[in-house]
Design an enzyme around this catalytic site. Structure first.
Site, PDB file in Angstrom:
ATOM      1  N   ASP A  92       0.862  -1.188   0.000  1.00 20.60           N
ATOM      2  CA  ASP A  92       0.000   0.000   0.000  1.00 20.60           C
ATOM      3  C   ASP A  92       0.897   1.237   0.000  1.00 20.60           C
ATOM      4  OD1 ASP A  92      -2.112   1.725   0.182  1.00 20.60           O
ATOM      5  OD2 ASP A  92      -2.722   1.156   2.202  1.00 20.60           O
ATOM      6  N   ASP A  97      -3.009   2.554  -5.943  1.00 21.71           N
ATOM      7  CA  ASP A  97      -1.973   2.624  -4.910  1.00 21.71           C
ATOM      8  C   ASP A  97      -1.848   1.392  -4.029  1.00 21.71           C
ATOM      9  OD1 ASP A  97      -4.399   3.018  -3.685  1.00 21.71           O
ATOM     10  OD2 ASP A  97      -3.736   4.648  -2.391  1.00 21.71           O
ATOM     11  N   GLU A  98      -2.554   0.306  -4.337  1.00 23.00           N
ATOM     12  CA  GLU A  98      -2.391  -0.895  -3.516  1.00 23.00           C
ATOM     13  C   GLU A  98      -2.679  -2.150  -4.330  1.00 23.00           C
ATOM     14  OE1 GLU A  98      -5.257  -1.671  -0.389  1.00 23.00           O
ATOM     15  OE2 GLU A  98      -6.608  -0.146  -1.215  1.00 23.00           O
TER      16      GLU A  98
END
Length: 358
Positions: free
Chosen positions: A9, A103-104
């Protein structure tokens, strides 16, 4: 064989990209959002979070909480470019990558390409490469399954690594609030609290049979989670589950005045759904957000799925009749979607023109 799952993350991703690219923003509270009465926060730097600013809150509230914040309009083209860099780093170690957003992502590194020997070593190598090649930081969690890895990645944020070994799972979960379990939102948390269940350990002690009697199949799933069990695999290609289009109005509207927007958004969603050549949606979804940010969803799965844009639009408009709020209620956002995609051979047959009624 036990799986080795890593959840990576990026730390305050959008805001961190802005601070990286503009040295004047470093160390200052940064809020990624368009300014204006209708705007919501896309991301907040850790400096802004200290003042209570969070993603998805109204930008006006963020400004009140942190008057000294620097507001930066989002640049999704730039964020996507950085995300591609990060995913290229993931791909050096495994092909089993399940992105959740820009983003993850989950990574199954049970068999890592570079032969580093352990999931911990893979996570450390990924974090080091991200730092070196993008000048950004990422947090990672290592665990035997996806839900545990996601909890672990939050444990030492920002710029941290947490490894949850199989032998430690039960003891780790025991004191956690039940709200940390996937699928347990505020309503379910309140339902469990009414039974005297506030921690995962208490959930485990309540027993599978009692949970099933109270919550059905979801009760069984809750008990599995309390034991750290999650058999869901990392899926490198996630099938479409829903397509939707939504819009925030310039001024709040009453329900009866949302028809034009629903018709326009239905066309967008319909065109997106048509890209699925071998699967079709069965469920029509209407989403509304009131002026005080209450979210409502109404859905319908008709016996025969909508076969034309006109049928889909008519159902979406009709779903407004299921909204039971006062007529004076005003809405700031409307969304229209199609969900419950099925392969064509799983769909109920369309009635023929001369078929007798059933």
């Amino acid at each position: 064989m036990s799986r080795k799952i890593v959840h990576v993350d990026m730390d305050a991703f959008y805001a961190s990209v802005e601070q990286r690219d503009d040295p004047a923003l470093r160390g200052r509270p940064v809020v990624v959002a368009w300014r204006g009465a209708r705007s919501v926060v896309c991301a907040a730097s850790y400096e802004a979070r200290k003042f209570g600013v969070r993603s998805a809150m109204p930008a006006l509230r963020a400004e009140k909480l942190c008057p000294q914040a620097v507001f930066v309009p989002p640049d999704f083209g730039r964020y996507k470019a950085v995300s591609r860099q990060v995913r290229a780093i993931f791909a050096r170690h495994t092909d089993l990558i399940e992105p959740l957003s820009l983003d993850e992502a989950y990574l199954d590194v049970t068999h890592d390409k570079l032969g580093l020997g352990s999931a911990t070593a893979v996570a450390e190598a990924i974090r080091a490469a991200i730092r070196e090649e993008t000048a950004l930081t990422a947090s990672a969690g290592v665990a035997p399954n996806k839900f545990l890895a996601k909890i672990a990645s939050d444990w030492n944020k920002p710029d941290g690594l947490f490894v949850l070994r199989p032998a430690r799972v039960m003891a780790f979960l025991e004191p956690l609030p039940v709200g940390r379990l996937p699928g347990v939102g505020r309503v379910m948390e309140a339902n469990l609290a009414a039974l005297g269940i506030r921690t995962v350990g208490q959930l485990r002690e309540h027993g599978q049979a009692a949970l099933e009697r109270r919550f059905g199949r979801w009760g069984r799933r809750l008990h599995e989670l309390s034991l750290g069990i999650d058999e869901h695999p990392v899926q490198s290609e996630r099938p479409t589950t829903q397509v939707s289009a939504e819009d925030t109005f310039d001024t709040d509207l009453t329900l009866e005045h949302t028809g034009q927007a629903i018709t326009r958004l239905a066309e967008k969603a319909w065109l997106a759904a048509r890209r699925e050549t071998d699967r079709s949606p069965r469920t029509v979804v209407l989403k509304l957000k009131t002026s005080d940010f209450r979210i409502l969803t109404r859905s319908l799965t008709p016996p025969v799925p909508p076969g034309t844009l006109e049928e889909f639009t008519a159902i979406a408009l009709e779903l407004r009749q299921r909204v039971e709020l006062p007529a004076r209620t005003r809405y700031r956002l409307v969304g229209v979607g199609l969900a419950n995609f099925r392969h064509h051979d799983e769909m109920p047959p369309q009635p023929g023109l001369f078929d007798p009624p059933k």
